[in-house]
Scaffold this motif. Structure first.
Motif, PDB file in Angstrom:
ATOM      1  N   LEU A 128       0.738  -1.468   0.092  1.00  0.00           N
ATOM      2  CA  LEU A 128      -0.049   0.205   0.067  1.00  0.00           C
ATOM      3  C   LEU A 128       0.839   1.229  -0.197  1.00  0.00           C
ATOM      4  CD1 LEU A 128      -3.016  -1.111   2.425  1.00  0.00           C
ATOM      5  CD2 LEU A 128      -3.153  -0.070   0.143  1.00  0.00           C
ATOM      6  N   THR A 129       2.115   1.319   0.497  1.00  0.00           N
ATOM      7  CA  THR A 129       3.017   2.497   0.213  1.00  0.00           C
ATOM      8  C   THR A 129       3.325   2.698  -1.290  1.00  0.00           C
ATOM      9  OG1 THR A 129       5.109   1.171   0.517  1.00  0.00           O
ATOM     10  CG2 THR A 129       4.177   1.774   2.276  1.00  0.00           C
ATOM     11  N   ALA A 130       3.127   1.640  -1.997  1.00  0.00           N
ATOM     12  CA  ALA A 130       3.441   1.797  -3.505  1.00  0.00           C
ATOM     13  C   ALA A 130       2.261   1.912  -4.613  1.00  0.00           C
ATOM     14  CB  ALA A 130       4.141   0.703  -3.973  1.00  0.00           C
ATOM     15  N   VAL A 131       1.090   1.942  -4.090  1.00  0.00           N
ATOM     16  CA  VAL A 131      -0.194   2.111  -4.774  1.00  0.00           C
ATOM     17  C   VAL A 131      -0.952   3.304  -4.468  1.00  0.00           C
ATOM     18  CG1 VAL A 131      -0.191  -0.115  -5.646  1.00  0.00           C
ATOM     19  CG2 VAL A 131      -1.640   0.580  -3.655  1.00  0.00           C
ATOM     20  N   HIS A 132      -1.807   3.873  -5.367  1.00  0.00           N
ATOM     21  CA  HIS A 132      -2.613   5.016  -4.838  1.00  0.00           C
ATOM     22  C   HIS A 132      -3.911   4.365  -4.303  1.00  0.00           C
ATOM     23  CE1 HIS A 132      -4.297   8.864  -4.476  1.00  0.00           C
ATOM     24  NE2 HIS A 132      -5.414   8.453  -5.150  1.00  0.00           N
ATOM     25  N   HIS A 133      -4.181   4.248  -2.987  1.00  0.00           N
ATOM     26  CA  HIS A 133      -5.355   3.652  -2.439  1.00  0.00           C
ATOM     27  C   HIS A 133      -5.500   4.281  -0.881  1.00  0.00           C
ATOM     28  CE1 HIS A 133      -8.733   1.167  -1.482  1.00  0.00           C
ATOM     29  NE2 HIS A 133      -8.479   0.174  -2.196  1.00  0.00           N
ATOM     30  N   PRO A 134      -5.711   5.367  -0.941  1.00  0.00           N
ATOM     31  CA  PRO A 134      -5.777   6.011   0.344  1.00  0.00           C
ATOM     32  C   PRO A 134      -6.828   5.502   1.390  1.00  0.00           C
ATOM     33  CG  PRO A 134      -5.906   7.753  -1.252  1.00  0.00           C
ATOM     34  CD  PRO A 134      -5.989   6.447  -1.958  1.00  0.00           C
ATOM     35  N   SER A 135      -7.904   4.828   0.779  1.00  0.00           N
ATOM     36  CA  SER A 135      -8.855   4.292   1.835  1.00  0.00           C
ATOM     37  C   SER A 135      -8.379   3.118   2.295  1.00  0.00           C
ATOM     38  CB  SER A 135     -10.038   4.223   1.080  1.00  0.00           C
ATOM     39  OG  SER A 135     -10.293   3.290   0.203  1.00  0.00           O
ATOM     40  N   GLY A 136      -7.591   2.351   1.296  1.00  0.00           N
ATOM     41  CA  GLY A 136      -6.945   1.060   1.863  1.00  0.00           C
ATOM     42  C   GLY A 136      -5.871   1.548   2.737  1.00  0.00           C
ATOM     43  N   ALA A 137      -5.094   2.281   2.779  1.00  0.00           N
ATOM     44  CA  ALA A 137      -4.250   2.598   3.808  1.00  0.00           C
ATOM     45  C   ALA A 137      -4.873   2.809   5.018  1.00  0.00           C
ATOM     46  CB  ALA A 137      -3.037   3.660   3.127  1.00  0.00           C
ATOM     47  N   GLU A 138      -5.928   3.697   5.160  1.00  0.00           N
ATOM     48  CA  GLU A 138      -6.497   4.131   6.425  1.00  0.00           C
ATOM     49  C   GLU A 138      -7.167   2.971   6.885  1.00  0.00           C
ATOM     50  OE1 GLU A 138      -9.482   6.887   4.930  1.00  0.00           O
ATOM     51  OE2 GLU A 138      -7.971   8.463   4.439  1.00  0.00           O
ATOM     52  N   ARG A 139      -7.769   2.067   6.173  1.00  0.00           N
ATOM     53  CA  ARG A 139      -8.173   0.749   6.664  1.00  0.00           C
ATOM     54  C   ARG A 139      -7.255  -0.152   7.108  1.00  0.00           C
ATOM     55  NH1 ARG A 139     -11.315   0.377   1.105  1.00  0.00           N
ATOM     56  NH2 ARG A 139     -11.864  -1.691   1.822  1.00  0.00           N
ATOM     57  N   VAL A 140      -6.363  -0.359   6.630  1.00  0.00           N
ATOM     58  CA  VAL A 140      -5.243  -1.122   7.020  1.00  0.00           C
ATOM     59  C   VAL A 140      -4.500  -0.500   8.452  1.00  0.00           C
ATOM     60  CG1 VAL A 140      -2.862  -2.027   6.910  1.00  0.00           C
ATOM     61  CG2 VAL A 140      -4.504  -2.365   5.006  1.00  0.00           C
ATOM     62  N   LEU A 141      -4.327   0.575   8.336  1.00  0.00           N
ATOM     63  CA  LEU A 141      -3.679   1.449   9.681  1.00  0.00           C
ATOM     64  C   LEU A 141      -4.784   1.071  10.505  1.00  0.00           C
ATOM     65  CD1 LEU A 141      -1.861   4.476   8.188  1.00  0.00           C
ATOM     66  CD2 LEU A 141      -0.857   2.474   9.229  1.00  0.00           C
ATOM     67  N   ALA A 142      -6.185   1.521  10.505  1.00  0.00           N
ATOM     68  CA  ALA A 142      -7.152   1.597  11.576  1.00  0.00           C
ATOM     69  C   ALA A 142      -7.219  -0.137  12.140  1.00  0.00           C
ATOM     70  CB  ALA A 142      -8.424   1.883  10.871  1.00  0.00           C
ATOM     71  N   ARG A 143      -7.096  -0.867  11.294  1.00  0.00           N
ATOM     72  CA  ARG A 143      -7.144  -2.556  11.784  1.00  0.00           C
ATOM     73  C   ARG A 143      -5.797  -2.739  12.525  1.00  0.00           C
ATOM     74  NH1 ARG A 143     -10.737  -6.698   9.758  1.00  0.00           N
ATOM     75  NH2 ARG A 143      -9.785  -8.795  10.373  1.00  0.00           N
ATOM     76  N   TYR A 144      -4.738  -2.485  11.950  1.00  0.00           N
ATOM     77  CA  TYR A 144      -3.431  -3.120  12.665  1.00  0.00           C
ATOM     78  C   TYR A 144      -2.786  -2.249  13.193  1.00  0.00           C
ATOM     79  CZ  TYR A 144      -4.585  -6.631   9.340  1.00  0.00           C
ATOM     80  OH  TYR A 144      -5.236  -8.021   8.649  1.00  0.00           O
ATOM     81  N   GLY A 145      -2.798  -0.813  12.999  1.00  0.00           N
ATOM     82  CA  GLY A 145      -2.207   0.207  13.588  1.00  0.00           C
ATOM     83  C   GLY A 145      -1.854   0.436  15.075  1.00  0.00           C
ATOM     84  N   ALA A 146      -3.085  -0.086  15.711  1.00  0.00           N
ATOM     85  CA  ALA A 146      -3.391   0.130  17.085  1.00  0.00           C
ATOM     86  C   ALA A 146      -3.003  -1.344  17.811  1.00  0.00           C
ATOM     87  CB  ALA A 146      -4.563   0.623  17.704  1.00  0.00           C
ATOM     88  N   ALA A 147      -2.631  -2.498  17.099  1.00  0.00           N
ATOM     89  CA  ALA A 147      -2.209  -3.582  17.743  1.00  0.00           C
ATOM     90  C   ALA A 147      -1.322  -3.484  18.800  1.00  0.00           C
ATOM     91  CB  ALA A 147      -1.808  -4.642  16.513  1.00  0.00           C
ATOM     92  N   PRO A 148      -1.436  -4.225  20.080  1.00  0.00           N
ATOM     93  CA  PRO A 148      -0.483  -4.092  21.357  1.00  0.00           C
ATOM     94  C   PRO A 148       0.987  -4.490  20.843  1.00  0.00           C
ATOM     95  CG  PRO A 148      -2.216  -5.770  21.564  1.00  0.00           C
ATOM     96  CD  PRO A 148      -2.575  -4.951  20.413  1.00  0.00           C
ATOM     97  N   SER A 149       0.866  -5.554  20.168  1.00  0.00           N
ATOM     98  CA  SER A 149       2.568  -5.743  19.802  1.00  0.00           C
ATOM     99  C   SER A 149       2.346  -6.387  18.354  1.00  0.00           C
ATOM    100  CB  SER A 149       2.714  -7.103  20.726  1.00  0.00           C
ATOM    101  OG  SER A 149       3.792  -7.626  20.469  1.00  0.00           O
ATOM    102  N   VAL A 150       3.281  -6.229  17.580  1.00  0.00           N
ATOM    103  CA  VAL A 150       3.696  -6.423  16.117  1.00  0.00           C
ATOM    104  C   VAL A 150       5.066  -6.997  15.915  1.00  0.00           C
ATOM    105  CG1 VAL A 150       1.627  -5.221  15.290  1.00  0.00           C
ATOM    106  CG2 VAL A 150       3.896  -4.287  15.277  1.00  0.00           C
ATOM    107  N   PRO A 151       5.402  -7.648  15.089  1.00  0.00           N
ATOM    108  CA  PRO A 151       6.826  -8.000  14.626  1.00  0.00           C
ATOM    109  C   PRO A 151       7.466  -6.690  14.153  1.00  0.00           C
ATOM    110  CG  PRO A 151       5.356  -9.583  13.774  1.00  0.00           C
ATOM    111  CD  PRO A 151       4.539  -8.541  14.108  1.00  0.00           C
TER     112      PRO A 151
END
Length: 485
Positions: free
Chosen positions: A222-245
């Protein structure tokens, strides 16, 4: 012991990576005990296969430490010295090979050509199925993208996607669609990549499963394609995860950087880029799924911070020479050339064009050709300094840096860049309204077309104008460009 080994092999590598320390300790203990038990016992094929799969999981959980990457490279050395080379006949052997070669790649222990050779050999033996996303075999997709060696992947992944769809395996299909998008980007097919991203994001939205796996593959794409809503949705779903690799966390930072660039906030984007770089470096990852250093170079140059930009560009050229993939090396040479004085710039840019002539994706090659043409103009006026630059998001995971693709101007060493293609009437109408600050929904209503049609026109506009999003488009419009008027 066999029961515990079989139970651990039923757990996906990703799930084990986030497991509690006692689980990891049990994995190490069972793997060591089983490995010693089957060593030299050629008659225990089932036990040997279990031991290999456990070893693959151990290397997977250790891939975010320098010690783990070094251990993987040493193990790969050992396997490569065998008479027949790295063994790849069984699923366990292929699982182990994939994680070892991935660690060797990101840890700067192998050049691209050697990484690609092992991955191609695995791909030739591994049946295409949806199951690869739950094992270490999926790591070969990243490796082949990084190595500029994706020619065999589209067909293989398309078959795997068909299996996932038939099996109604939502997580697997979302991951495979994102993998396909990455491969299509590396093949210079951005429009098709965007469609695969859209399908992947839609699948993720429908998932009840909270697995991190789809996000880990989608974030760099998603850093490479123009899909702003997709980026927002991925960040909303995973961005607040308590622990990620750590690697996923760095990719999420790069996705935030992309959003900041599109919003016109270059300073915030730079902070996200540099933080992603620090995360990758702490993990020992020299080669990364997203090109954080080229992004930072672009932004620093756009802010007029030339010494810092040149220092990072020099580092990227040195790294890319060691790795040896044409697109990464050519891009690094082009960027450093654009930041250098005319005498050195000509040498660097000429080498960039030569290197990129062998790359599978023409986008970066076209940019290098245009840079050579700009250098000639600059050389004609010795008083000029480095090329003026506007901050943009250089993104093409795992290796490119032009989000919507550059204008399709093919070229060869010494040849002139062709003029960028003109916008169509529909593209100009959409571009003008977008540059004025209208939303996609507002533009669609005004022009009596679908939102999807507006998005497709904008993708074409960004590609033809060589801009990364609305903020850059507005700057072009405000500058009085007759290509939008």
């Amino acid at each position: 012991m066999r029961d515990r080994a079989e139970a651990l092999c039923r757990v996906t590598p990703l799930a084990l990576e986030g497991a509690a320390p006692p689980v990891i300790a049990m994995l190490r203990g069972v793997a060591g005990e089983l490995g010693r038990a089957v060593a030299g016992d050629t008659g225990d094929a089932a036990g040997r296969e279990l031991a290999l799969r456990l070893e693959a999981r151990l290397h997977y959980v250790d891939k975010h430490t320098r010690a783990g990457l070094s251990a993987a490279a040493a193990r790969l050395d050992e396997l490569e010295r065998r008479p027949g080379g790295v063994p790849l006949d069984t699923p366990g052997e292929r699982e182990l090979a994939c994680v070892l070669v991935h660690s060797a790649a990101v840890g700067d222990h192998r050049p691209a050509a050697r990484v690609a050779a092992v991955c191609r050999a695995v791909l030739a033996r591994e049946p295409a199925s949806s199951e690869h996303v739950h094992s270490t075999v999926g790591m070969l997709v990243t490796c082949l993208c990084m190595a500029d060696a994706v020619e065999d992947l589209p067909a293989w992944l398309s078959v795997a996607a068909g299996h996932a769809r038939t099996e109604r395996a939502g997580v697997a299909e979302a991951v495979i669609r994102a993998e396909l998008a990455a491969v299509l980007l590396c093949s210079g097919r951005p429009a098709e990549a965007e469609e695969e991203v859209r399908r992947s994001v839609d699948l993720v939205d429908d998932l009840a499963d909270d697995s991190l796996l789809p996000g880990m593959v989608l974030a760099p794409v998603l850093t490479a394609v123009h899909h702003p809503s997709g980026a927002e949705r991925v960040l909303a779903r995973y961005g607040a995860a308590p622990s990620v690799p750590p690697g996923f966390g760095a990719c999420l930072q790069m996705l935030r950087a992309r959003a900041a660039v599109e919003a016109g906030d270059a300073d915030t984007a730079l902070e996200y880029c540099l933080d992603a770089g620090r995360r990758f470096e702490r993990a020992g990852w020299t080669a990364t799924p997203v090109p954080w250093r080229p992004w930072a170079v672009e932004i620093l140059a756009g802010r007029g911070r030339w010494p810092e930009a040149r220092a990072l560009a020099e580092q990227e050229v040195a790294r890319a020479r060691r790795w040896g993939a044409p697109t990464q090396l050519g891009r690094a040479l082009r960027m450093l050339g654009e930041l250098s004085a005319p005498a050195r710039a000509g040498e660097l840019l000429t080498e960039a064009v030569t290197v990129l002539d062998t790359a599978g994706d023409r986008t970066e090659s076209d940019r290098a050709v245009r840079a050579v043409a700009a250098h000639r103009d600059r050389a004609a006026d010795p008083g000029t300094g480095p090329l003026p630059r506007t901050p943009r998001a250089p993104a093409e995971p795992p290796r490119g840096d032009d989000p919507a693709g550059a204008p399709a101007s093919a070229g060869r060493p010494g040849g002139d860049a062709r003029p960028a293609p003109a916008l169509t009437r529909s593209e100009r109408r959409v571009a003008t309204r977008a540059a004025q600050g209208r939303t996609n929904q507002e533009i669609a209503g005004d022009l009596a077309v679908s939102v999807r049609a507006v998005e497709k026109h904008l993708t074409g506009v960004y590609r033809k104008l060589g801009v990364s999003g609305r903020a850059a488009l507005r700057r072009v419009w405000e500058g009085g460009s007759d290509r939008i008027a």
